[in-house]
Design an enzyme around this catalytic site. Structure first.
Site, PDB file in Angstrom:
ATOM      1  N   ARG A   1      11.927  -5.292   4.790  1.00  0.00           N
ATOM      2  CA  ARG A   1      11.651  -3.876   4.446  1.00  0.00           C
ATOM      3  C   ARG A   1      12.637  -2.918   5.115  1.00  0.00           C
ATOM      4  O   ARG A   1      13.024  -3.098   6.267  1.00  0.00           O
ATOM      5  CB  ARG A   1      10.234  -3.508   4.879  1.00  0.00           C
TER       6      ARG A   1
ATOM      7  N   LYS B   1       0.827  -1.212   0.000  1.00  0.00           N
ATOM      8  CA  LYS B   1       0.000   0.000   0.000  1.00  0.00           C
ATOM      9  C   LYS B   1       0.863   1.265   0.000  1.00  0.00           C
ATOM     10  O   LYS B   1       0.652   2.165  -0.797  1.00  0.00           O
ATOM     11  CB  LYS B   1      -0.931   0.030   1.226  1.00  0.00           C
TER      12      LYS B   1
ATOM     13  N   ARG C   1      11.642  -0.956  10.685  1.00  0.00           N
ATOM     14  CA  ARG C   1      10.578  -0.606  11.627  1.00  0.00           C
ATOM     15  C   ARG C   1      10.564  -1.568  12.810  1.00  0.00           C
ATOM     16  O   ARG C   1      10.800  -2.763  12.633  1.00  0.00           O
ATOM     17  CB  ARG C   1       9.215  -0.654  10.909  1.00  0.00           C
TER      18      ARG C   1
ATOM     19  N   ARG D   1       0.117  -8.700  13.568  1.00  0.00           N
ATOM     20  CA  ARG D   1      -0.507  -7.709  12.682  1.00  0.00           C
ATOM     21  C   ARG D   1      -1.437  -8.406  11.691  1.00  0.00           C
ATOM     22  O   ARG D   1      -2.499  -7.886  11.352  1.00  0.00           O
ATOM     23  CB  ARG D   1       0.576  -6.910  11.947  1.00  0.00           C
TER      24      ARG D   1
ATOM     25  N   ARG E   1      -9.520   1.052   9.202  1.00  0.00           N
ATOM     26  CA  ARG E   1      -8.926  -0.201   9.653  1.00  0.00           C
ATOM     27  C   ARG E   1      -9.964  -1.118  10.296  1.00  0.00           C
ATOM     28  O   ARG E   1      -9.649  -2.233  10.652  1.00  0.00           O
ATOM     29  CB  ARG E   1      -7.948   0.155  10.733  1.00  0.00           C
TER      30      ARG E   1
HETATM   31  P1  AP5 Z   1       4.863  -1.608   1.796  1.00  0.00           P
HETATM   32  O1  AP5 Z   1       4.457  -0.790   0.624  1.00  0.00           O
HETATM   33  O2  AP5 Z   1       5.628  -0.928   2.869  1.00  0.00           O
HETATM   34  O3  AP5 Z   1       3.598  -2.372   2.399  1.00  0.00           O
HETATM   35  P2  AP5 Z   1       2.314  -1.797   3.156  1.00  0.00           P
HETATM   36  O4  AP5 Z   1       1.111  -2.464   2.556  1.00  0.00           O
HETATM   37  O5  AP5 Z   1       2.314  -0.305   3.186  1.00  0.00           O
HETATM   38  O6  AP5 Z   1       2.567  -2.424   4.570  1.00  0.00           O
HETATM   39  P3  AP5 Z   1       2.608  -1.840   6.038  1.00  0.00           P
HETATM   40  O7  AP5 Z   1       3.328  -2.867   6.854  1.00  0.00           O
HETATM   41  O8  AP5 Z   1       3.141  -0.435   6.090  1.00  0.00           O
HETATM   42  O9  AP5 Z   1       1.095  -1.822   6.388  1.00  0.00           O
HETATM   43  P4  AP5 Z   1       0.502  -1.816   7.750  1.00  0.00           P
HETATM   44  O10 AP5 Z   1      -0.918  -1.580   7.390  1.00  0.00           O
HETATM   45  O11 AP5 Z   1       0.767  -2.967   8.636  1.00  0.00           O
HETATM   46  O12 AP5 Z   1       1.279  -0.623   8.517  1.00  0.00           O
HETATM   47  P5  AP5 Z   1       0.884   0.896   8.819  1.00  0.00           P
HETATM   48  O13 AP5 Z   1       2.110   1.690   8.672  1.00  0.00           O
HETATM   49  O14 AP5 Z   1      -0.347   1.302   8.097  1.00  0.00           O
HETATM   50  O15 AP5 Z   1       5.690  -2.867   1.240  1.00  0.00           O
HETATM   51  C1  AP5 Z   1       6.313  -3.764   2.133  1.00  0.00           C
HETATM   52  C2  AP5 Z   1       7.683  -4.193   1.576  1.00  0.00           C
HETATM   53  O16 AP5 Z   1       7.501  -4.932   0.381  1.00  0.00           O
HETATM   54  C3  AP5 Z   1       8.608  -3.031   1.209  1.00  0.00           C
HETATM   55  O17 AP5 Z   1       9.907  -3.394   1.572  1.00  0.00           O
HETATM   56  C4  AP5 Z   1       8.488  -2.892  -0.310  1.00  0.00           C
HETATM   57  O18 AP5 Z   1       9.715  -2.468  -0.860  1.00  0.00           O
HETATM   58  C5  AP5 Z   1       8.172  -4.340  -0.723  1.00  0.00           C
HETATM   59  N1  AP5 Z   1       7.220  -4.426  -1.837  1.00  0.00           N
HETATM   60  C6  AP5 Z   1       6.058  -3.726  -1.963  1.00  0.00           C
HETATM   61  N2  AP5 Z   1       5.406  -4.090  -3.079  1.00  0.00           N
HETATM   62  C7  AP5 Z   1       6.169  -5.044  -3.674  1.00  0.00           C
HETATM   63  C8  AP5 Z   1       6.026  -5.835  -4.860  1.00  0.00           C
HETATM   64  N3  AP5 Z   1       4.948  -5.725  -5.652  1.00  0.00           N
HETATM   65  N4  AP5 Z   1       7.011  -6.729  -5.161  1.00  0.00           N
HETATM   66  C9  AP5 Z   1       8.077  -6.872  -4.346  1.00  0.00           C
HETATM   67  N5  AP5 Z   1       8.277  -6.172  -3.214  1.00  0.00           N
HETATM   68  C10 AP5 Z   1       7.326  -5.267  -2.869  1.00  0.00           C
HETATM   69  O19 AP5 Z   1       0.468   0.789  10.366  1.00  0.00           O
HETATM   70  C11 AP5 Z   1       1.435   0.509  11.356  1.00  0.00           C
HETATM   71  C12 AP5 Z   1       0.750   0.532  12.732  1.00  0.00           C
HETATM   72  O20 AP5 Z   1       0.179   1.845  12.989  1.00  0.00           O
HETATM   73  C13 AP5 Z   1      -0.431  -0.440  12.891  1.00  0.00           C
HETATM   74  O21 AP5 Z   1      -0.016  -1.742  13.259  1.00  0.00           O
HETATM   75  C14 AP5 Z   1      -1.231   0.263  13.996  1.00  0.00           C
HETATM   76  O22 AP5 Z   1      -0.661   0.041  15.249  1.00  0.00           O
HETATM   77  C15 AP5 Z   1      -1.073   1.731  13.649  1.00  0.00           C
HETATM   78  N6  AP5 Z   1      -2.144   2.240  12.763  1.00  0.00           N
HETATM   79  C16 AP5 Z   1      -1.979   2.725  11.500  1.00  0.00           C
HETATM   80  N7  AP5 Z   1      -3.161   3.099  10.988  1.00  0.00           N
HETATM   81  C17 AP5 Z   1      -4.090   2.846  11.958  1.00  0.00           C
HETATM   82  C18 AP5 Z   1      -5.497   3.007  12.030  1.00  0.00           C
HETATM   83  N8  AP5 Z   1      -6.206   3.502  10.994  1.00  0.00           N
HETATM   84  N9  AP5 Z   1      -6.130   2.630  13.159  1.00  0.00           N
HETATM   85  C19 AP5 Z   1      -5.458   2.137  14.210  1.00  0.00           C
HETATM   86  N10 AP5 Z   1      -4.105   1.951  14.210  1.00  0.00           N
HETATM   87  C20 AP5 Z   1      -3.437   2.313  13.090  1.00  0.00           C
END
Ligand code: AP5
Length: 223
Positions: A127, A13, A160, A171, A88
């Site tokens: 990552r 994402k 991270r 997660r 979420r």
């Molecule tokens: P990446 O693009 O970073 O993946 P992502 O889908 O963004 O994954 P996240 O882990 O950031 O999502 P998340 O929802 O768990 O975390 P968030 O920060 O929102 O890609 C991952 C890796 O793969 C990278 O290394 C990239 O290079 C590689 N890659 C990507 N696409 C690829 C492809 N096609 N081919 C090969 N490699 C690829 O949330 C973190 C924390 O914040 C949560 O756990 C929670 O505690 C809190 N939080 C955030 N939002 C909320 C909310 N709305 N409500 C409550 N808590 C929240």
């Protein structure tokens, strides 16, 4: 153009939202990035959120929602935005509807990035993130040109704290329990599309552009 990206952790994402945002000239709003910034600045919100994030739990709705509403009120959101990480759960989705209604806007496109669990774990455990501009890299899939250094702003890359194998499992549990139900919720509302996010990142990005053009013919893509 208001785009909501749904998908499990590690689906891509953030990676795709950053590229799409640049090409469409729209802000990328990642609740995860905003929370991590608050943690690194030791703000009140950051101190409250840190424990939940480290364990891979959701930060309480009222904290995240007021943070998001403040962000959506910024002038750069007037012409649209790409939402990554919000909503979420069902409560957040309902709140977002109300916020959109009050602002007189509607989500024009919802894209669900569907990825397999083995791929998710491989991606998350490798990552690397830029400390300054939050760009994503991967030790093998998308390595930076110079080890440990961001290609775009030359700042240091880091792993991270929630990117450990155990936290990833939690997660994913939280995702299945709280978030995956939103797929059906948005499917029923319409303008909902699923992409196979196991594919190469360039393929996924070009499919996202196709969807943007299909649902908003006037969208301008910047070179
Ligand atoms: P990446 O693009 O970073 O993946 P992502 O889908 O963004 O994954 P996240 O882990 O950031 O999502 P998340 O929802 O768990 O975390 P968030 O920060 O929102 O890609 C991952 C890796 O793969 C990278 O290394 C990239 O290079 C590689 N890659 C990507 N696409 C690829 C492809 N096609 N081919 C090969 N490699 C690829 O949330 C973190 C924390 O914040 C949560 O756990 C929670 O505690 C809190 N939080 C955030 N939002 C909320 C909310 N709305 N409500 C409550 N808590 C929240």
């Amino acid at each position: 153009m208001k785009i909501i990206l749904l998908g499990p952790p590690g689906a891509g994402k953030g990676t795709q939202a950053k590229k799409l945002a640049q090409k469409l000239g729209l802000p990328h709003i990642s609740t995860g990035d905003i929370l991590r910034q608050n943690v690194s600045q030791s703000s009140g919100l950051g101190k409250e959120a840190q424990g939940y994030m480290t364990k891979g739990e959701l930060v309480p709705d009222q904290l995240v929602t007021s943070m998001l509403i403040d962000r959506l009120k910024q002038p750069d959101c007037l012409n649209g935005f790409i939402l990554d990480g919000y909503p979420r759960n069902l409560a957040q989705a309902k709140t977002l509807n109300e916020v959109f209604q009050n602002m007189g806007i509607d989500a024009s496109l919802v894209i669900y990035l569907d990825a397999s669990e083995n791929i998710i774990i491989q991606r998350i455990c490798g990552r690397l993130v830029c400390k300054k501009c939050q760009a994503n890299f991967h030790v093998t899939n998308m390595p930076p040109k110079k080890e440990g250094i961001c290609d775009y702003c030359r700042a240091e890359l880091y792993q991270r704290v929630d990117d450990t194998q155990d936290t990833v499992k939690n997660r994913l549990n939280v995702y299945h329990k709280e978030t995956s139900g939103l797929i059906e919720y948005y499917r029923q509302k319409g303008n909902f599309y699923t992409l196979n996010a196991d594919e190469d990142a360039d393929i996924v990005l070009s499919q996202m552009f196709e969807l943007v053009q299909k649902t908003n013919g006037s969208a301008k893509i910047q070179s």
